[in-house]
Design a protein around this motif. Structure first.
Motif, PDB file in Angstrom:
ATOM      1  N   MET A  10       0.821  -1.213   0.000  1.00 28.26           N
ATOM      2  CA  MET A  10       0.000   0.000   0.000  1.00 28.26           C
ATOM      3  C   MET A  10       0.852   1.258   0.000  1.00 28.26           C
ATOM      4  O   MET A  10       0.509   2.234  -0.666  1.00 28.26           O
ATOM      5  CB  MET A  10      -0.955   0.008   1.198  1.00 28.26           C
ATOM      6  CG  MET A  10      -1.918   1.185   1.148  1.00 28.26           C
ATOM      7  SD  MET A  10      -3.134   1.176   2.461  1.00 28.26           S
ATOM      8  CE  MET A  10      -2.179   1.825   3.815  1.00 28.26           C
TER       9      MET A  10
ATOM     10  N   ALA B 162       2.481   3.590  -6.400  1.00 29.27           N
ATOM     11  CA  ALA B 162       1.147   4.196  -6.548  1.00 29.27           C
ATOM     12  C   ALA B 162       0.973   5.296  -5.511  1.00 29.27           C
ATOM     13  O   ALA B 162       1.685   5.346  -4.513  1.00 29.27           O
ATOM     14  CB  ALA B 162       0.068   3.136  -6.353  1.00 29.27           C
TER      15      ALA B 162
ATOM     16  N   THR C 205      -7.781   7.132  -2.897  1.00 31.14           N
ATOM     17  CA  THR C 205      -8.721   6.074  -3.264  1.00 31.14           C
ATOM     18  C   THR C 205      -9.498   6.508  -4.503  1.00 31.14           C
ATOM     19  O   THR C 205      -9.510   7.689  -4.868  1.00 31.14           O
ATOM     20  CB  THR C 205      -9.732   5.807  -2.131  1.00 31.14           C
ATOM     21  OG1 THR C 205     -10.612   6.933  -2.023  1.00 31.14           O
ATOM     22  CG2 THR C 205      -9.009   5.592  -0.807  1.00 31.14           C
ATOM     23  N   GLU C 206     -10.178   5.564  -5.125  1.00 33.43           N
ATOM     24  CA  GLU C 206     -11.004   5.902  -6.294  1.00 33.43           C
ATOM     25  C   GLU C 206     -12.153   6.824  -5.905  1.00 33.43           C
ATOM     26  O   GLU C 206     -12.702   7.523  -6.746  1.00 33.43           O
ATOM     27  CB  GLU C 206     -11.571   4.619  -6.928  1.00 33.43           C
ATOM     28  CG  GLU C 206     -10.516   3.753  -7.585  1.00 33.43           C
ATOM     29  CD  GLU C 206     -11.134   2.615  -8.392  1.00 33.43           C
ATOM     30  OE1 GLU C 206     -12.351   2.650  -8.662  1.00 33.43           O
ATOM     31  OE2 GLU C 206     -10.393   1.692  -8.752  1.00 33.43           O
TER      32      GLU C 206
ATOM     33  N   ARG D 293     -12.476  -5.508 -10.324  1.00 38.27           N
ATOM     34  CA  ARG D 293     -13.451  -4.432 -10.582  1.00 38.27           C
ATOM     35  C   ARG D 293     -14.819  -4.755  -9.990  1.00 38.27           C
ATOM     36  O   ARG D 293     -15.464  -3.889  -9.393  1.00 38.27           O
ATOM     37  CB  ARG D 293     -13.549  -4.189 -12.097  1.00 38.27           C
ATOM     38  CG  ARG D 293     -14.580  -3.140 -12.508  1.00 38.27           C
ATOM     39  CD  ARG D 293     -14.460  -1.817 -11.770  1.00 38.27           C
ATOM     40  NE  ARG D 293     -13.088  -1.348 -11.650  1.00 38.27           N
ATOM     41  CZ  ARG D 293     -12.667  -0.455 -10.740  1.00 38.27           C
ATOM     42  NH1 ARG D 293     -13.501   0.082  -9.870  1.00 38.27           N
ATOM     43  NH2 ARG D 293     -11.410  -0.102 -10.679  1.00 38.27           N
TER      44      ARG D 293
ATOM     45  N   THR E 239     -14.548  -4.267  -6.220  1.00 38.51           N
ATOM     46  CA  THR E 239     -14.442  -2.838  -5.899  1.00 38.51           C
ATOM     47  C   THR E 239     -15.794  -2.149  -6.074  1.00 38.51           C
ATOM     48  O   THR E 239     -16.191  -1.299  -5.275  1.00 38.51           O
ATOM     49  CB  THR E 239     -13.379  -2.181  -6.809  1.00 38.51           C
ATOM     50  OG1 THR E 239     -12.179  -2.950  -6.745  1.00 38.51           O
ATOM     51  CG2 THR E 239     -13.075  -0.771  -6.369  1.00 38.51           C
TER      52      THR E 239
ATOM     53  N   VAL F  37      -0.602  -6.738  -3.880  1.00 38.86           N
ATOM     54  CA  VAL F  37      -1.022  -5.479  -4.486  1.00 38.86           C
ATOM     55  C   VAL F  37      -2.549  -5.394  -4.542  1.00 38.86           C
ATOM     56  O   VAL F  37      -3.144  -4.358  -4.212  1.00 38.86           O
ATOM     57  CB  VAL F  37      -0.405  -5.321  -5.896  1.00 38.86           C
ATOM     58  CG1 VAL F  37      -0.960  -4.091  -6.598  1.00 38.86           C
ATOM     59  CG2 VAL F  37       1.117  -5.234  -5.793  1.00 38.86           C
ATOM     60  N   VAL F  38      -3.190  -6.504  -4.911  1.00 39.67           N
ATOM     61  CA  VAL F  38      -4.656  -6.500  -4.938  1.00 39.67           C
ATOM     62  C   VAL F  38      -5.203  -6.301  -3.516  1.00 39.67           C
ATOM     63  O   VAL F  38      -6.127  -5.522  -3.299  1.00 39.67           O
ATOM     64  CB  VAL F  38      -5.203  -7.810  -5.557  1.00 39.67           C
ATOM     65  CG1 VAL F  38      -6.719  -7.860  -5.441  1.00 39.67           C
ATOM     66  CG2 VAL F  38      -4.778  -7.921  -7.019  1.00 39.67           C
TER      67      VAL F  38
ATOM     68  N   SER G 150      -3.808  -4.731  -1.100  1.00 42.11           N
ATOM     69  CA  SER G 150      -3.593  -3.343  -0.686  1.00 42.11           C
ATOM     70  C   SER G 150      -4.609  -2.415  -1.348  1.00 42.11           C
ATOM     71  O   SER G 150      -5.035  -1.425  -0.769  1.00 42.11           O
ATOM     72  CB  SER G 150      -2.164  -2.906  -0.990  1.00 42.11           C
ATOM     73  OG  SER G 150      -1.985  -2.648  -2.367  1.00 42.11           O
ATOM     74  N   LYS G 151      -5.019  -2.761  -2.567  1.00 47.13           N
ATOM     75  CA  LYS G 151      -6.068  -1.980  -3.250  1.00 47.13           C
ATOM     76  C   LYS G 151      -7.401  -2.105  -2.490  1.00 47.13           C
ATOM     77  O   LYS G 151      -8.096  -1.109  -2.250  1.00 47.13           O
ATOM     78  CB  LYS G 151      -6.229  -2.505  -4.684  1.00 47.13           C
ATOM     79  CG  LYS G 151      -7.519  -2.147  -5.371  1.00 47.13           C
ATOM     80  CD  LYS G 151      -7.320  -1.030  -6.337  1.00 47.13           C
ATOM     81  CE  LYS G 151      -8.623  -0.643  -7.025  1.00 47.13           C
ATOM     82  NZ  LYS G 151      -8.482   0.653  -7.672  1.00 47.13           N
TER      83      LYS G 151
ATOM     84  N   LYS H 163      -7.150  -0.058   0.690  1.00 46.19           N
ATOM     85  CA  LYS H 163      -7.324   1.378   0.427  1.00 46.19           C
ATOM     86  C   LYS H 163      -8.788   1.740   0.213  1.00 46.19           C
ATOM     87  O   LYS H 163      -9.290   2.700   0.803  1.00 46.19           O
ATOM     88  CB  LYS H 163      -6.534   1.773  -0.833  1.00 46.19           C
ATOM     89  CG  LYS H 163      -5.057   1.968  -0.609  1.00 46.19           C
ATOM     90  CD  LYS H 163      -4.315   2.159  -1.940  1.00 46.19           C
ATOM     91  CE  LYS H 163      -4.685   3.457  -2.652  1.00 46.19           C
ATOM     92  NZ  LYS H 163      -3.881   3.630  -3.900  1.00 46.19           N
ATOM     93  N   GLU H 164      -9.456   0.976  -0.631  1.00 48.72           N
ATOM     94  CA  GLU H 164     -10.845   1.334  -0.958  1.00 48.72           C
ATOM     95  C   GLU H 164     -11.756   1.161   0.260  1.00 48.72           C
ATOM     96  O   GLU H 164     -12.684   1.946   0.460  1.00 48.72           O
ATOM     97  CB  GLU H 164     -11.348   0.513  -2.155  1.00 48.72           C
ATOM     98  CG  GLU H 164     -10.603   0.824  -3.464  1.00 48.72           C
ATOM     99  CD  GLU H 164     -10.618   2.307  -3.853  1.00 48.72           C
ATOM    100  OE1 GLU H 164     -11.657   2.961  -3.646  1.00 48.72           O
ATOM    101  OE2 GLU H 164      -9.584   2.808  -4.355  1.00 48.72           O
TER     102      GLU H 164
END
Ligand code: MN
Ligand code: MN
Length: 265
Positions: free
Chosen positions: A32, A37, A41-42, A215, A218, A248-249, A251-252, A255-256
């Motif tokens: 993260m 990156a 967040t998105e 996706r 998320t 990595v996934v 950590s995504k 984050k979200e």
């Protein structure tokens, strides 16, 4: 603003097939905060802003009372007004975590992402196996709603358990639109990394093809309404990972989820 608190729970003693998930928490953190990156967040939240979240480190668990220690640590964070985001570890840790949450939030709604329903009454003689946490949670009355998304491993026993506990199950083949879940009140998210297709997240103990894309997962996270009071991300197994893809996934997803918590006043 709500403050998420990351808590690492390096525990995989209740994993029925492979060990390794205990090594996950530092690797998810590392991914993260990597320079690869930014920390936005998105949903437009800057996790790099001062005091956006706190990191409570990893628990140093004993061999004899790990579940008690997990429950106490989560309870302390809740008493401090934090919103704990626990990094597993195998999925058995969700039971002691939710025990702590249920005392503060007796009307908890759990949104559970998983290939597996984890509703076994017991697994290989162990009622605390990572195959059982949601049976313990529901028979203890620790949640008022349990919504499971992404399932693709139902068997006869677990269908019976789901009916007994009135679990709202959505199998992968029949995923609903993300806006039909009608979530209200305090919400807890339990995210088992194996809900994702192993093509996106191979670093897991039980690879179950036919899962969500990153996706899709998320999209469901972003659509969650109600007040998100905490979460866990479990079952990342670094021993099985390929070139840190799954870290990595993970950590995504972390984050979200933290972004949603911060927006969830
Ligand atoms: Mn699970
Ligand atoms: Mn699973």
């Amino acid at each position: 603003m709500p403050t998420p608190a990351i808590l690492g729970i390096p525990f995989d003693a209740k994993s029925s097939f492979l060990r390794g998930a205990a090594q996950a928490p530092p690797l998810i953190r590392e991914a993260m905060i990597s320079d690869a990156a930014n920390l936005w967040t998105e949903t437009g939240v800057d996790l790099g802003a001062e005091d956006a979240y706190v990191d409570s480190g990893d628990l140093d668990l004993s061999e004899t009372n790990a579940f008690g220690e997990i429950e106490t640590a989560v309870e302390q964070l809740l008493e401090e007004g934090m919103r704990p985001v626990c990094l597993g570890g195998d999925h058995s840790i969700t039971y002691p975590i939710v025990r702590a949450f249920s005392r503060k939030y007796p009307q908890l709604t759990i949104v559970h992402f998983d290939a597996h329903p984890d509703l076994y009454d017991e697994f290989e003689g162990d009622k605390l196996s990572h195959a059982c946490p949601f049976a313990r949670i529901m028979e203890g009355g620790l949640a008022s709603r349990l919504i499971q998304l992404g399932l693709r491993t139902l068997n006869g026993h677990q269908r019976e358990q789901a009916a007994r506990f009135k679990v709202e199950q959505y199998e992968m083949e029949r995923l609903p639109r993300a806006d039909v879940l009608n979530l209200q009140g305090p919400v807890y998210i339990s995210f088992d990394m194996d809900v994702l297709d192993p093509a996106f997240a191979p670093g897991i103990s039980h690879r179950e093809p036919g899962g969500m894309t990153v996706r899709e997962a998320t999209h469901f996270l972003h659509a969650i309404t109600g007040q998100i009071m905490g979460a866990d991300i479990v079952e990342y197994n670094p021993v099985r990972d390929v070139d840190q893809m799954t870290a990595v996934v993970g950590s995504k997803i972390l984050k979200e989820i933290m972004g949603k918590i911060i927006l969830s006043t």
